[in-house]
Scaffold this motif. Sequence first.
Motif, PDB file in Angstrom:
ATOM      1  N   ASP A   1      41.440  28.952  38.699  1.00  0.00           N
ATOM      2  CA  ASP A   1      40.117  29.419  39.123  1.00  0.00           C
ATOM      3  C   ASP A   1      40.173  29.498  40.642  1.00  0.00           C
ATOM      4  O   ASP A   1      40.153  28.480  41.324  1.00  0.00           O
ATOM      5  CB  ASP A   1      39.062  28.420  38.639  1.00  0.00           C
ATOM      6  CG  ASP A   1      37.654  28.760  39.121  1.00  0.00           C
ATOM      7  OD1 ASP A   1      37.489  29.704  39.913  1.00  0.00           O
ATOM      8  OD2 ASP A   1      36.715  28.052  38.706  1.00  0.00           O
ATOM      9  N   THR A   2      40.287  30.735  41.153  1.00  0.00           N
ATOM     10  CA  THR A   2      40.561  30.928  42.580  1.00  0.00           C
ATOM     11  C   THR A   2      39.279  31.261  43.331  1.00  0.00           C
ATOM     12  O   THR A   2      38.651  32.276  43.068  1.00  0.00           O
ATOM     13  CB  THR A   2      41.560  32.082  42.772  1.00  0.00           C
ATOM     14  OG1 THR A   2      40.967  33.289  42.271  1.00  0.00           O
ATOM     15  CG2 THR A   2      42.854  31.825  42.022  1.00  0.00           C
TER      16      THR A   2
ATOM     17  N   THR B   1      36.214  38.197  50.608  1.00  0.00           N
ATOM     18  CA  THR B   1      36.756  39.322  51.364  1.00  0.00           C
ATOM     19  C   THR B   1      37.228  38.835  52.741  1.00  0.00           C
ATOM     20  O   THR B   1      38.277  39.241  53.240  1.00  0.00           O
ATOM     21  CB  THR B   1      35.663  40.406  51.550  1.00  0.00           C
ATOM     22  OG1 THR B   1      35.148  40.746  50.266  1.00  0.00           O
ATOM     23  CG2 THR B   1      36.212  41.644  52.218  1.00  0.00           C
TER      24      THR B   1
ATOM     25  N   ASP C   1      28.672  29.847  50.965  1.00  0.00           N
ATOM     26  CA  ASP C   1      28.598  29.256  49.626  1.00  0.00           C
ATOM     27  C   ASP C   1      28.162  27.793  49.700  1.00  0.00           C
ATOM     28  O   ASP C   1      28.486  27.085  50.651  1.00  0.00           O
ATOM     29  CB  ASP C   1      29.971  29.303  48.932  1.00  0.00           C
ATOM     30  CG  ASP C   1      30.233  30.657  48.293  1.00  0.00           C
ATOM     31  OD1 ASP C   1      29.330  31.175  47.618  1.00  0.00           O
ATOM     32  OD2 ASP C   1      31.335  31.192  48.477  1.00  0.00           O
TER      33      ASP C   1
ATOM     34  N   ARG D   1      25.999  31.254  46.243  1.00  0.00           N
ATOM     35  CA  ARG D   1      25.662  31.582  47.624  1.00  0.00           C
ATOM     36  C   ARG D   1      24.395  30.858  48.073  1.00  0.00           C
ATOM     37  O   ARG D   1      23.465  30.690  47.301  1.00  0.00           O
ATOM     38  CB  ARG D   1      25.431  33.100  47.750  1.00  0.00           C
ATOM     39  CG  ARG D   1      26.600  33.961  47.352  1.00  0.00           C
ATOM     40  CD  ARG D   1      27.734  33.971  48.314  1.00  0.00           C
ATOM     41  NE  ARG D   1      27.372  34.351  49.661  1.00  0.00           N
ATOM     42  CZ  ARG D   1      28.272  34.727  50.588  1.00  0.00           C
ATOM     43  NH1 ARG D   1      29.567  34.799  50.292  1.00  0.00           N
ATOM     44  NH2 ARG D   1      27.890  35.047  51.786  1.00  0.00           N
TER      45      ARG D   1
ATOM     46  N   ARG E   1      29.817  41.864  44.890  1.00  0.00           N
ATOM     47  CA  ARG E   1      29.006  41.216  45.883  1.00  0.00           C
ATOM     48  C   ARG E   1      27.993  42.195  46.455  1.00  0.00           C
ATOM     49  O   ARG E   1      28.337  43.317  46.795  1.00  0.00           O
ATOM     50  CB  ARG E   1      29.974  40.744  46.955  1.00  0.00           C
ATOM     51  CG  ARG E   1      29.355  40.050  48.056  1.00  0.00           C
ATOM     52  CD  ARG E   1      30.486  39.428  48.846  1.00  0.00           C
ATOM     53  NE  ARG E   1      30.036  39.222  50.190  1.00  0.00           N
ATOM     54  CZ  ARG E   1      30.787  38.684  51.130  1.00  0.00           C
ATOM     55  NH1 ARG E   1      32.018  38.324  50.853  1.00  0.00           N
ATOM     56  NH2 ARG E   1      30.301  38.513  52.321  1.00  0.00           N
TER      57      ARG E   1
END
Length: 653
Positions: free
Chosen positions: A414-415, A419, A505, A520, A531
């Motif tokens: 789970d990465t 951006t 986040d 967020r 996004r």
Amino acid sequence: MPDDQFRHPSEALAREAHADRETYEAMYKASVEDPEAFWREHGERVDWIKPFTQVKNTSFAPGNVSIKWFEDGTLNVAANCIDRHLKERGDQTAIIWEPDDPDSVEGGGAQHITYQQLHAHVCKFANVLKNLGIGRGDRVVIYLPMIPEAAYAMLACARIGAIHSIVFAGFSADALGARINACDAKLVITADGAPRGGRVTNLKDNVNQALTHDYDVVKCLVVKRTGQQIAFREECDYWLHEEQEKVSDVCEPEEMGAEDPLFILYTSGSTGQPKGVVHTSGGYLVFAAMTHQYTFDYRAGEVFWCTADVGWVTGHSYIVYGPLANGATTLMFEGVPTYPDAGRFWDVCEKHKVNQFYTAPTAIRALMGKGDEYVQKHDLSSLRILGTVGEPINPEAWNWYDRVVGGGRCPIVDTWWQTETGGHLLTPLPGATPTKPGSATLPFFGVQPVVLEPQSGEAIETTEAEGVLCIADSWPGQMRTVWGDHERFEKTYFSDYKNYYFTGDGCRRDADGYYWITGRVDDVINVSGHRMGTAEVESALVAHDAVAEAAVVGYPHPVKGQGIYAYVTLMGGREPSDELRKELETWVRKEIGPIAKPDCLQWAPGLPKTRSGKIMRRILRKIAENDHGALGDISTLADPSVVDDLIENRVNR
Ligand code: WTA
């Protein structure tokens, strides 16, 4: 959520993987204790034309934010992704391309492009760009479907030192036009049409509309994908296949500085228009390649599939730059998960014997809803590692992915990243990190996460913590600036919490030191892993002449993660109606693209505002979530009675 559900890597995997627990811990410690030495060593993983002597020159200091890595080195990114592999693996497949329609004749079915062929394609493409007057530092907008030419175009830009800016092909003509103008592009590369899920979008039409005012200065290079009729403008349009006839397949790579921009990618923020995130050449490539290798435990000869679109950062780092820098075989998929049916992903995995599969939670949830039989029909024994990205994954979806897709034998990575970060910042490593469903676990090498108390900005020192997620020091893949607006870069990421990079986040750190992203904390929402700034949707709505005011918030959506909830106040004299609702939905699609269409649109005679006129979004979020027991203090509102009306007329979907 119980925190003690560790899933441990198998002993065999721990032994064979690039990193086991001990290696991870030792490398992590080295990376934060002496970043200079660590990255001096790992910076060597790319080929430099002129080797760097300086490693890290970075500052998060207010008013003086500056990020440079390997700054006196020179390299060419395309040569690193192609040329340096030719001797050893020229005949190995670099890109497997899987078309939208698995049986299409005109698409020719799947294509296997070797490194040698990739070299020829990219060199030709680069020469075409040069013939069109593109050179170092020029901006090129790429607006293409998921076809091999998208990768050729990116690498051709990199080869000649031009800066690409990809615009997701699902964005509208208006959104495309805004991005072309924002980066002052000289050229747009597009295709006649984009087939997706059996339907075709006329991309060239969108480009023509976007360029209505600029067609005399912006050229357009068109890839023939569908062969459909298009409005071709003789004075400024060029067919790729015709231009390619005129050029050779030899093109020397330009020698670029490590800090020369590689690409700009527009992404949504909490305010105003999308920001042009700038990534440069050296540090970005080192980080994309290293994370690709370690996070997915990628080994030579394996087939890696990231299902993202190259229009998003995930496609940049994990379809093109990371895998190709590592000499991998990367799969590029033109279609959608549910066409021709909900078994398509698994069909492709079986057909191409995919070893690493990387997708978004929204896709997992959607496919989970279609039933296990679509998965079970296929032989998925080649799968070794599963990955997710883009939004928090709920444990239910995680467990389904693990059990049904991975057969209980594939570690899930789970990465968590953005951006702005260029590559993974929080992620398990398959042979090293015990996982917990729903947690992005621990930091990647060189990444120093901190959890801050949101109001005071103090770092919380205890292991267990909840607050906003910041990063204490730079890593090579970090964005360098906002295109044309360094002040905005500083203000967005370095002003709320001094001397830290602010991620936007929220997160929780549990007793084991594991990180759980809670979503967020700003006005950015995450719809199906896409996004979006609520401000963008609002400004699209108020641009319609019936709309006086609009406020947009996210709300929990079972498949999309978050849905878009819009409150709209009409101009005096305009009446709510179903027709007007449809008109506004179509309007937003036109202004931004289908992904921005509100899921719920509520007519709001008034919006909850403070006496100084600020919209209280907290209240609107609670109403959209149907959680009005928790509205909190509304006494500071200029007119508290609007709240009752909003609750009463809440849209229930
Ligand atoms: C969210 C996508 C939870 C997060 C690579 C972040 C995640 C935003 C995860 C960036 C994850 C991404 N768990 N949340 N594994 N990955 N996010 O720029 O809110 O499109 O700030 O980059 O997606 O989205 P972006």
